[in-house]
Design a protein around this motif. Structure first.
Motif, mmCIF file in Angstrom:
data_model
loop_
_atom_site.group_PDB
_atom_site.id
_atom_site.type_symbol
_atom_site.label_atom_id
_atom_site.label_comp_id
_atom_site.label_asym_id
_atom_site.label_seq_id
_atom_site.Cartn_x
_atom_site.Cartn_y
_atom_site.Cartn_z
ATOM 1 N N TRP A 133 0.762 -1.166 -0.156
ATOM 2 C CA TRP A 133 0.074 -0.133 -0.019
ATOM 3 C C TRP A 133 0.790 1.072 -0.111
ATOM 4 O O TRP A 133 1.767 1.355 0.909
ATOM 5 C CB TRP A 133 -1.011 -0.075 1.396
ATOM 6 N N TRP A 134 0.499 2.011 -0.855
ATOM 7 C CA TRP A 134 1.877 3.230 -1.118
ATOM 8 C C TRP A 134 1.495 4.259 -0.244
ATOM 9 O O TRP A 134 2.215 5.213 0.251
ATOM 10 C CB TRP A 134 1.349 3.844 -2.570
ATOM 11 N N ALA A 135 -0.110 4.512 0.273
ATOM 12 C CA ALA A 135 -0.240 5.902 1.312
ATOM 13 C C ALA A 135 0.659 5.857 2.495
ATOM 14 O O ALA A 135 0.953 6.903 2.860
ATOM 15 C CB ALA A 135 -1.674 5.797 1.415
ATOM 16 N N PRO A 136 0.852 4.737 3.247
ATOM 17 C CA PRO A 136 1.402 4.906 4.579
ATOM 18 C C PRO A 136 2.890 5.486 4.251
ATOM 19 O O PRO A 136 3.366 6.399 5.006
ATOM 20 C CB PRO A 136 1.461 3.590 5.124
ATOM 21 N N LEU A 137 3.719 5.026 3.300
ATOM 22 C CA LEU A 137 4.835 5.550 2.982
ATOM 23 C C LEU A 137 4.926 7.036 2.581
ATOM 24 O O LEU A 137 5.771 7.843 3.193
ATOM 25 C CB LEU A 137 5.659 4.879 1.792
ATOM 26 N N SER A 138 3.844 7.424 2.148
ATOM 27 C CA SER A 138 3.846 8.784 1.698
ATOM 28 C C SER A 138 3.461 9.865 3.223
ATOM 29 O O SER A 138 4.288 10.821 3.258
ATOM 30 C CB SER A 138 2.564 9.223 0.808
ATOM 31 N N VAL A 139 2.782 9.214 3.992
ATOM 32 C CA VAL A 139 2.730 9.863 5.285
ATOM 33 C C VAL A 139 4.121 9.807 6.002
ATOM 34 O O VAL A 139 4.641 10.814 6.802
ATOM 35 C CB VAL A 139 1.831 9.192 6.124
ATOM 36 N N SER A 140 4.643 8.914 6.009
ATOM 37 C CA SER A 140 6.135 8.732 6.536
ATOM 38 C C SER A 140 7.030 9.969 5.782
ATOM 39 O O SER A 140 7.721 10.602 6.680
ATOM 40 C CB SER A 140 6.850 7.349 6.333
ATOM 41 N N LEU A 141 6.853 9.919 4.797
ATOM 42 C CA LEU A 141 7.774 11.064 3.957
ATOM 43 C C LEU A 141 7.555 12.449 4.262
ATOM 44 O O LEU A 141 8.201 13.138 4.477
ATOM 45 C CB LEU A 141 7.542 10.552 2.524
ATOM 46 N N LEU A 142 6.104 12.780 4.640
ATOM 47 C CA LEU A 142 5.690 13.797 5.118
ATOM 48 C C LEU A 142 6.271 14.257 6.688
ATOM 49 O O LEU A 142 6.879 15.434 6.702
ATOM 50 C CB LEU A 142 4.057 13.995 4.982
ATOM 51 N N LEU A 143 6.378 13.474 7.329
ATOM 52 C CA LEU A 143 7.019 13.568 8.663
ATOM 53 C C LEU A 143 8.648 13.794 8.479
ATOM 54 O O LEU A 143 9.170 14.812 9.246
ATOM 55 C CB LEU A 143 6.605 12.421 9.636
ATOM 56 N N PHE A 144 9.137 13.082 7.591
ATOM 57 C CA PHE A 144 10.420 13.455 7.393
ATOM 58 C C PHE A 144 10.830 14.832 6.701
ATOM 59 O O PHE A 144 11.767 15.503 7.027
ATOM 60 C CB PHE A 144 11.444 12.304 6.300
ATOM 61 N N ALA A 145 9.960 15.139 5.795
ATOM 62 C CA ALA A 145 10.122 16.550 5.127
ATOM 63 C C ALA A 145 9.753 17.545 6.294
ATOM 64 O O ALA A 145 10.402 18.784 5.990
ATOM 65 C CB ALA A 145 9.060 16.643 4.076
ATOM 66 N N LEU A 146 8.924 17.473 7.156
ATOM 67 C CA LEU A 146 8.753 18.483 8.199
ATOM 68 C C LEU A 146 9.888 18.546 9.342
ATOM 69 O O LEU A 146 10.016 19.470 9.948
ATOM 70 C CB LEU A 146 7.539 18.079 9.063
ATOM 71 N N ALA A 147 10.528 17.324 9.457
ATOM 72 C CA ALA A 147 11.641 17.253 10.483
ATOM 73 C C ALA A 147 12.666 18.378 10.486
ATOM 74 O O ALA A 147 12.901 19.129 11.752
ATOM 75 C CB ALA A 147 12.374 15.935 10.534
ATOM 76 N N PRO A 148 13.131 19.241 9.426
ATOM 77 C CA PRO A 148 14.263 20.149 9.703
ATOM 78 C C PRO A 148 13.514 21.282 10.215
ATOM 79 O O PRO A 148 14.237 22.268 10.754
ATOM 80 C CB PRO A 148 14.807 20.169 8.366
ATOM 81 N N TYR A 149 12.147 21.493 9.852
ATOM 82 C CA TYR A 149 11.421 22.947 10.265
ATOM 83 C C TYR A 149 10.755 22.978 11.370
ATOM 84 O O TYR A 149 10.064 23.971 11.493
ATOM 85 C CB TYR A 149 10.749 23.184 8.927
ATOM 86 N N THR A 150 10.479 21.846 12.198
ATOM 87 C CA THR A 150 9.678 21.677 13.353
ATOM 88 C C THR A 150 10.331 21.258 14.400
ATOM 89 O O THR A 150 11.331 20.523 14.267
ATOM 90 C CB THR A 150 8.311 20.967 12.863
ATOM 91 N N SER A 151 9.805 21.147 15.728
ATOM 92 C CA SER A 151 10.570 20.739 17.022
ATOM 93 C C SER A 151 10.088 19.464 17.071
ATOM 94 O O SER A 151 9.071 18.923 16.249
ATOM 95 C CB SER A 151 10.075 21.605 18.126
ATOM 96 N N ALA A 152 10.686 18.529 18.001
ATOM 97 C CA ALA A 152 10.483 17.336 18.222
ATOM 98 C C ALA A 152 9.355 17.047 18.921
ATOM 99 O O ALA A 152 8.374 16.325 18.605
ATOM 100 C CB ALA A 152 11.716 16.756 19.131
#
Length: 396
Positions: free
Chosen positions: A110-129
């Protein structure tokens, strides 16, 4: 440690993230490619391919939105802006699951969970833990409910628990990996920003460093040691000894108090040709992003290996409307063309971290900007630890 949980890597060092501005776009391309392979080449689009295409568009739009809101000129990523991306990714996940409703599909592809995971990685440099943990918690909750209500009832291949684990595993990886990355980077950058400026030619082996520190301490307490030795030799206390002891104690107290009361900019500039003009101790009111930009300019322009000679003056004053005005004058031997190319990323980054930025290059680099006054009094960053080697006094 509490502060680092509330600080993003971009907050800690906006300059370094200037070199990797396209991380969200790369994540969007990877998400789109993965979905295209699963739906097009592998053929797991199900009986409603249009629904899957719309879901892919929403997932890609979420990552493109992250790219838009993380441009340097837009400033820090707010919770409201990040929630838009979370809402788009959640909608893509739910819509994709609804597109498979009533039929069995390969849950492990299923492709959708990986897209959600990539969103979290994309946000990581710009948001706090803490914020990423909250965003990840929302996405995990949506993924759990979606899996149990829309996916598990139609899939007899796996028990519901196994189906939920397979579905949520990529999201958990993105959440845990993002939080660990943020914590590692922010803690390391905070420690890096607290270090004193490197003094060319001052590096010494550990034994020599200890000897230098011991020598400086011995010189500072030498009058007190001599006074005590004199008392022990005489074996008696005269009327003048009390006044002499009080004078020595007052001098030591004054020296130690002056040392403790120095601001971070005075500490990191110790031993360098940097004049700090900050009678109101306003440097302690700057946040880490603004402070990192200031010290990076000084460190790079004055500590360059090819051009180690240079001097600077840092002035901080309170404005009429309560803000903090900062002025830097940096004289560097770096060639003008190379200096302007070098300073371009700093200019773009500072625009998002300060107000009323003014920048002039030439024989003397002049940087002026204002920082909004913090809502509460007190230092906003930890004090800089004492330098490892004794340096000359900072000119005032």
């Amino acid at each position: 440690m509490t502060t680092t949980w509330r600080r993003s890597p971009w907050d800690a060092d906006p300059l370094s993230w200037f070199t990797t501005p396209n991380l969200p776009l790369a994540a969007a391309a990877l998400s789109l490619a993965h979905a295209a392979i699963v739906l097009g080449i592998v053929g797991d689009a199900g009986s409603r391919p249009i629904v899957q295409i719309v879901a892919v568009a929403l997932a890609t739009l979420a990552l493109v939105w992250v790219h838009v809101i993380t441009r340097p000129r837009r400033g820090a990523v707010t919770v409201a802006r990040a929630l838009v991306a979370v809402l788009l990714a959640s909608s893509a996940l739910v819509l994709s699951a609804w597109g498979y409703l009533g039929e069995t599909f390969a849950i492990e592809r299923w492709w959708a969970p990986l897209s959600v995971s990539l969103l979290l990685f994309a946000l990581a440099p710009y948001t706090s833990a803490l914020r990423l943990a909250a965003f990840g918690g929302v996405l995990l909750a949506v993924g759990t409910v979606t899996t149990l209500l829309l996916v598990a009832p139609d899939d007899a291949t796996w028990p519901p628990f196994a189906t939920a684990v397979i579905t949520l595993f990529p999201i958990v990886v993105g959440l845990v990996g993002g939080v660990v990355m943020i914590r590692t980077i922010t803690v390391a950058l905070t420690r890096w920003s607290e270090r004193p400026l490197d003094v060319p030619g001052a590096a010494s082996p550990p034994d020599e460093l200890v000897a230098a520190v011991d020598l400086a301490t011995a010189e500072r307490i030498a009058p007190a040691v001599a006074f005590i030795a004199d008392l022990l030799e005489r074996g008696a206390i005269t009327t003048g000894d009390a006044a002499r002891a009080a004078a020595i104690a007052e001098r030591l107290r004054s020296e130690l108090t002056t040392e403790v009361d120095r601001t971070w900019i005075e500490r990191v500039a110790d031993g360098r040709a940097v004049v700090v003009d900050d009678p109101g101790r306003l440097a302690e009111r700057l946040d880490l992003a603004q402070r990192t930009a200031m010290r990076a300019l000084l460190d790079a322009l004055l500590g360059d290996i090819e051009s180690p000679l240079g001097s600077a003056r840092v002035t901080l004053r309170r404005t009429d409307h309560g803000a903090i005005a900062v002025a830097l004058r940096i004289l560097s031997t770096m060639p003008e063309g190379r200096r302007e190319t070098f300073l371009a990323p700093y200019y773009v980054t500072l625009q998002s971290a300060v107000e009323n930025l003014r920048w002039r290059t030439g024989p003397v680099t002049a940087v002026e900007f204002e920082v909004a006054a913090p809502p509460t009094a007190g230092a906003r960053v930890q004090r800089t630890p004492e330098a490892g080697t004794p340096g000359g006094p900072v000119a005032r």
